[in-house]
Every structure is written in structure tokens, then in C-alpha cells.
Design an enzyme around this catalytic site. Structure first.
Site, PDB file in Angstrom:
ATOM      1  N   SER A  17     -11.322  -0.525  -0.770  1.00 58.94           N
ATOM      2  CA  SER A  17     -10.057  -0.518  -0.033  1.00 58.94           C
ATOM      3  C   SER A  17     -10.266  -0.899   1.424  1.00 58.94           C
ATOM      4  O   SER A  17      -9.378  -1.467   2.063  1.00 58.94           O
ATOM      5  CB  SER A  17      -9.417   0.876  -0.059  1.00 58.94           C
ATOM      6  OG  SER A  17      -8.665   1.092  -1.200  1.00 58.94           O
ATOM      7  N   ASP A  38       0.837  -1.196   0.000  1.00 60.50           N
ATOM      8  CA  ASP A  38       0.000   0.000   0.000  1.00 60.50           C
ATOM      9  C   ASP A  38       0.878   1.254   0.000  1.00 60.50           C
ATOM     10  O   ASP A  38       2.004   1.224  -0.490  1.00 60.50           O
ATOM     11  CB  ASP A  38      -0.927  -0.026   1.221  1.00 60.50           C
ATOM     12  CG  ASP A  38      -2.279   0.613   0.938  1.00 60.50           C
ATOM     13  OD1 ASP A  38      -2.316   1.844   0.780  1.00 60.50           O
ATOM     14  OD2 ASP A  38      -3.281  -0.109   0.881  1.00 60.50           O
ATOM     15  N   HIS A  49      -3.662   6.035   3.542  1.00 60.33           N
ATOM     16  CA  HIS A  49      -4.412   4.859   3.111  1.00 60.33           C
ATOM     17  C   HIS A  49      -3.874   3.569   3.707  1.00 60.33           C
ATOM     18  O   HIS A  49      -4.618   2.749   4.264  1.00 60.33           O
ATOM     19  CB  HIS A  49      -4.376   4.821   1.576  1.00 60.33           C
ATOM     20  CG  HIS A  49      -5.271   3.817   0.943  1.00 60.33           C
ATOM     21  ND1 HIS A  49      -4.864   2.544   0.639  1.00 60.33           N
ATOM     22  CD2 HIS A  49      -6.551   3.915   0.515  1.00 60.33           C
ATOM     23  CE1 HIS A  49      -5.848   1.893   0.052  1.00 60.33           C
ATOM     24  NE2 HIS A  49      -6.890   2.706  -0.044  1.00 60.33           N
TER      25      HIS A  49
END
Length: 613
Positions: free
Chosen positions: A428, A195, A235
């Protein structure tokens, strides 16, 4: 038409808009939640520098990540995948140098060389070299100068830990809260977070963070410097918390809070793009470092879909596909987000968002064009459920025989950098729920292969029927919106039915010194009558020699029920649920877990314990 919602990072559009303010929040989940958002999935991220701290015994890693020091950066430098037969790539690397290129990294085990060149004739010339099978540009923009001397991500200062750990609907929907009474996962199971990076200093992530196997794969080459794995966005830290935030009574809790997480940063700073060479590096790293599961909440930039009739995209499909197959062959299951464009992946027609590193164009596509890694063979493709747990999130991609399972993806509360918390939405957010359940399965069944775990995720999932929506096709058992259904963490740890009755837990640590007796109290209230004949006593004791220990449950009237009596010799830790016939005891009152250490040298603590009536 394909939605314009950005989908590299598989977050919802609203999440993208809300993220700037949301990351500063440290308030409870109700106040922190943003509107449902579909942030784009991040694209494939960077691999760590060659010459890393990987063990010398890891010969496959040594062969897989050969790297040469490239020349100084120059404007116009582009990156290419040069595909050849797996094995020694010496001849191909020599050809790269002889034809206007430099070798940036080489993954011999899968026959992929990452080359840089500023020459427009490099790719067509290399395609004529004997032994070269494919050559493809991985981007339509220049390689950043940072690739040649990468800056380390910042190490953010940390906020004070919150005092509470909110009860969350996403964990209830997949029965993770019930699974924890049986198992929180094994620390021997490693999950890779491919990620934007992970804030390893976060108070909810630090206890489970595995720095030894963390890396940056930005630009396509492994960088093992301490901190290179840190988040260049928010994220990855959010995803990591959903998988394995610690069960410590504060902030957030992950699906599998007993497993270890490693950060493999594949996003490049500034752009947060995940190019093919970065993804390849990350997947090879996962295979070589024993990750049982990886989470991939992104698509491989710059193409939303890679089409085999395009010479560049065909090489990307081949290179990333080989890396996924390599990782799977080493025992690693890849879990990937399906995307946030409300798009039917089984009936592709148009792509309007690619390439996203320069100027997107509208192009006609077919089902041969794949969203990768989500649509690669062997990968678990995850759709997002809405807040009620049984609907499709409005943004979630779908597709008959493409979606395998679903999981909560709206307003998911988790960790963000700097010791903070935020609620985000997107596939996600759904994928790491599945990665966490996969980690629980791997913990309960250490001998299972990736294919075994993938099958169990579907077989154990809760069937969800199609809503009144003509786009949803298939049966209740398997359809285009939810695949085989919403994943079930309780079944993953061996539970067959929800534990009956009310649940009480004490998360306060109690130290166990040599030759001492300690007690941890738990107040039970609101239960009618006596305790059941099948009272469940969940025990989590960290101790390096459990043969020293006698463990008793003490009822409110002082009656003692022994659940462990100096067995297990030198085994570490008692993490187990015992069944006690306590039907003679009034349920309400103060129960105690009493632990008696009967020898010198080994000490520990009561980490947590619980009662289920």
C-alpha cells in the site's frame, strides 16, 4: 500456503498492529516509525451518489451513473452486478424491478447495473432475462443500512504543523529529492486516491487537494456531498501524502508535490471493505473526471482472488474489468499494490482468506483467479522494496510477469488524519510512490497515453538483481521480485544523471508586490573552492504575469547573473532550473535570488529556490 496477513489494505501486519498508536504521533520520522507491517490492501470502495455536481457537459458521466431511489433497507438485502451490453440499460433496469430487485446505480457506458434484492431467486431469475450477460452477488453479507442514508465521515480537528520536514530514505532511493530540483509536477495533473478517503484539511494535503473532483463511491453510487470523501480510517490519507504532500518545509513531502490529488472514497465505514460496485464507481469516476493516474492500494472484497469458474466472481471480474478499461480509455493509468502475503501470484494454489465479509474458507485456486484490480490488464502492479531499497520487503507478494515495478514500502513516513504523521509499511505504501512518479511523467509529457506512461515507468526503472532466493526468477532487467526494477523519479522529469555536488534550498515564501524588488537569501557552506561553471539554479516563483519580472542570482560578492528578464508575457509562474557559469565566484557565502516586479496589477511570491553545486 497463503499467508494469513490481512491484505485488503496493502499494509503490513506490523503496520496494522502499530497503527492505533502510530497515528497519534507528530514526532520526527525516526521516533514515529513502526516495525515493518503488511496491512491488507483495502477492498474496492464506494462511488458517489448520482445527481452529483458533475458538469452537465459530462454526458458520459450522466449516462454512466443512472440511479434509482431504492426501497427502504431490509434485512437480507444483497448487492448484485447485472452485466449487459454497454449503452441504454433501460430494459435491464426494468427487468430488475420486475424480478424482485431495485436499481441502486447504473453505469450505462460499461453496461453494468448495481441491483439490490432480498430475494434468493433474484440472481438465477435475472440470468434468464434476454440481454443479461452475467449476474453476480458482490458480497456474502447484507448491504449495510447506511447505504440508503450514508453518514458523512467525521472532520477531525487538526494538530499544529511540525516545524521540520525530515529527509527520507524512500525519496532518496527513487531520486525524488533530486527530481524536485527540476520539477515537482504540474497542477494540471490530477491523481485520484481510490481508498478509505482523505483528510483534505491536513496542512500538508490541503494545498494540493482538489475538492471539485472528490467523491464517495461507498456502496457503489457517487455521493458528492462536501466531505463525503473524507477518511473513514487512516490508510487513504497516508497514501495521499506519499503521492503529493506539499513541499512546504514541514511534516512530509510527496513524490509529486506539485500535482493535484482527489479523494475517491471506495471503502465503506465500519468494515473498510472495498466491494466491486464501489471499485466500479471509483474507476468510472476517474475516467469521467480526467484523472491521469489513480492509486489503488487495496483488493476488491470479499474475494482475495476472483475465479472465472464461479458465477458470482465471474461477474465481478467482468464488471471491474470493464470499469478499468473505461478509465484507461479516458486517459487514466491505474497503479495498484501487489499485496502483502509473501505470495507467488504467478503460481497460485490456495486461498484461505476469502470471503472476508463472512466466514473465510480454504479453497484451491489457479492462475485464472485474479487479485483485482492489481492483475487486470493495463494496471501497473507494484511490489514493495525493503528499507535498504534493493531487497524485497518480507511481506510483499511477487510473481514472474505479474510484478511490473517496485518501490519503497517499509516504514514509509506520511500524513494521517488530524494533521498528524505516521510510518507504515506495505505494498500500500509502495504503490503511491509509483503513482507519484507516474504523475511526474504525465506532467513532463502531457500527450502521453496510459500505455506510454506505463512503459516509461518500466524502461526508466533501476534494475535490481535477484537475491539468493530460489523464488526469485528471471533476469536482473526483469524478475519476479522487482519486475523491471525500482522506479526512478529523476528520469521521469528528464534528469539523466544525479545533479553533482551539494544541494541548498530556501523554502521561505517572499511576497512580490507591484513595482518592488525583493530578495531571498541562501547560505552556502562546506563547499570547497569556487562554484561550478554549471551551477544549477532552481526557481519556483508563483506570479500571474511573468513578463513583469526580472530575476537575478546575486553571488556573495555582489556579482549579478540574470536568469530571466521580462519574457513570457502573460504566462503564469516560473518553475524552472537555470544553468549559470559561476566559476569565478567563491562557493561559500550568502547567495540571493533577486526578483524585480516592473508593472502594476500582477503580484506573486518566491515560493522556493535552490542551488546545486
Amino acid at each position: 500456503m497463503f499467508s494469513q496477513i490481512p491484505s485488503r489494505l496493502r499494509l503490513s501486519a506490523a503496520a496494522v498492529a502499530a497503527l492505533g498508536s502510530a497515528v497519534a504521533l507528530t514526532v520526527p520520522v525516526g521516533a514515529a516509525q513502526a516495525a515493518p507491517t503488511t496491512i491488507p490492501e483495502p477492498s474496492a470502495a464506494s462511488a458517489a451518489q448520482a445527481g452529483s455536481t458533475a458538469s452537465a457537459a459530462s454526458t458520459s458521466a450522466a449516462r454512466s451513473a443512472r440511479a434509482a431511489v431504492p426501497a427502504a433497507w431490509a434485512a437480507g438485502t444483497r448487492a448484485y452486478l447485472v452485466i449487459t451490453a454497454p449503452g441504454d440499460t433501460t430494459a435491464i433496469r426494468t427487468a430488475v424491478a420486475n424480478n424482485g430487485g431495485t436499481v441502486f446505480a447504473s453505469y450505462d457506458a460499461i453496461g453494468v447495473v448495481v441491483a439490490h434484492s432480498a430475494s434468493a431467486s433474484f440472481a438465477p431469475t435475472m440470468r434468464g432475462v434476454t440481454g443479461v450477460q452475467q449476474v453476480g452477488a458482490t458480497r456474502t453479507s447484507d448491504v449495510p443500512a447506511d447505504a440508503y442514508n450514508p453518514a458523512l465521515p467525521s472532520n477531525p480537528s487538526q494538530s499544529a504543523a511540525p516545524a521540520t520536514e525530515p529527509v527520507r530514505s524512500d525519496m532518496t532511493q527513487i531520486k525524488a529529492d533530486q527530481a524536485w530540483a527540476i520539477s515537482t509536477g504540474s497542477p494540471s495533473v490530477k491523481v485520484g486516491i481510490l481508498d478509505t478517503g482523505v483528510d483534505d484539511q491536513h496542512q500538508d494535503l490541503a494545498p494540493n487537494f482538489n475538492a471539485a473532483d472528490s467523491v464517495s463511491c461507498a456502496y457503489g453510487k457517487a455521493d458528492t456531498r462536501a466531505g463525503a470523501w473524507r477518511d473513514v480510517d487512516t490508510h487513504g490519507t497516508h497514501v495521499a501524502g506519499t503521492v503529493a504532500a506539499a513541499k512546504n518545509g514541514k511534516g512530509a513531502i510527496g513524490v509529486a508535490p506539485g500535482v493535484k490529488i482527489s479523494s475517491v472514497r471506495i471503502a465503506e465505514p465500519g468494515s473498510t471493505l472495498f466491494f466491486a460496485e464501489n471499485t466500479i464507481c471509483g474507476l468510472v469516476w476517474a475516467g469521467d473526471h480526467g484523472f491521469k493516474v489513480t492509486n489503488n492500494s487495496y483488493y476488491t472484497d470479499p474475494w482475495q482472488f476472483n475465479c472465472p469458474n464461479n458465477v458470482d466472481q465471474a461477474a465481478i471480474l467482468e464488471g471491474v474489468g470493464r470499469a478499468q478499461k473505461y478509465a484507461e480509455g479516458k486517459g487514466s493509468l491505474q497503479v495498484a499494490a501487489a499485496g502483502n502475503a509473501n505470495y507467488d501470484l504467478a503460481n497460485k494454489t490456495t486461498d484461505t482468506s476469502s470471503p472476508n465479509d463472512s466466514t473465510p474458507v480454504t479453497r484451491t485456486i489457479t492462475n485464472d483467479c485474479l487479485d483485482i484490480p492489481a492483475e487486470l490488464p493495463g494496471v501497473v502492479t507494484v511490489a514493495a522494496n525493503g528499507t535498504n531499497g534493493s531487497s524485497k520487503a518480507s511481506f510483499s507478494n511477487f510473481g514472474r510477469d505479474v510484478i511490473e515495478v517496485s518501490a519503497p514500502g517499509e516504514s514509509v513516513y506520511s500524513t494521517v488524519p488530524g494533521g498528524k504523521y505516521s510510518s507504515l509499511s506495505g505494498t500500500s505504501m509502495a504503490a503511491p510512490h509509483v503513482a507519484g512518479v507516474a504523475a511526474l511523467l504525465a506532467s513532463a509529457n502531457p500527450g502521453d497515453t496510459p500505455a506510454d506512461i506505463r512503459t516509461k515507468l518500466g524502461v526508466q526503472a533501476t534494475d535490481l538483481a535477484c537475491p539468493s532466493d530460489s523464488r526469485c526468477t528471471g533476469t536482473t532487467a526483469n524478475n519476479s521480485f522487482f519486475g523491471e526494477g525500482r522506479v526512478d523519479a529523476l528520469k521521469a522529469v528528464g534528469g539523466t544523471t544525479p545533479p553533482p555536488g551539494k544541494y541548498f534550498e530556501n523554502l521561505t515564501d517572499v511576497a512580490i508586490a507591484d513595482n518592488t524588488t525583493v530578495e531571498s537569501p541562501l547560505t552556502v557552506s562546506g563547499v570547497t573552492g569556487n562554484a561550478p561553471a554549471t551551477l544549477k539554479v532552481g526557481v519556483d516563483i508563483k506570479h500571474t504575469y511573468i513578463g513583469d519580472l526580472k530575476v537575478d542570482l546575486v553571488a556573495p560578492d555582489g556579482t549579478v547573473y540574470t536568469v530571466h528578464n521580462r519574457t513570457g508575457s502573460g504566462t503564469d509562474n516560473i518553475v524552472q532550473t537555470f544553468t549559470v557559469n559561476a566559476s569565478a565566484e567563491v562557493a561559500n557565502g550568502v547567495w540571493k535570488l533577486r526578483v524585480n516586479d516592473n508593472a502594476n496589477q500582477d503580484t506573486g511570491r518566491i515560493d522556493a529556490w535552490n542551488l546545486t553545486f
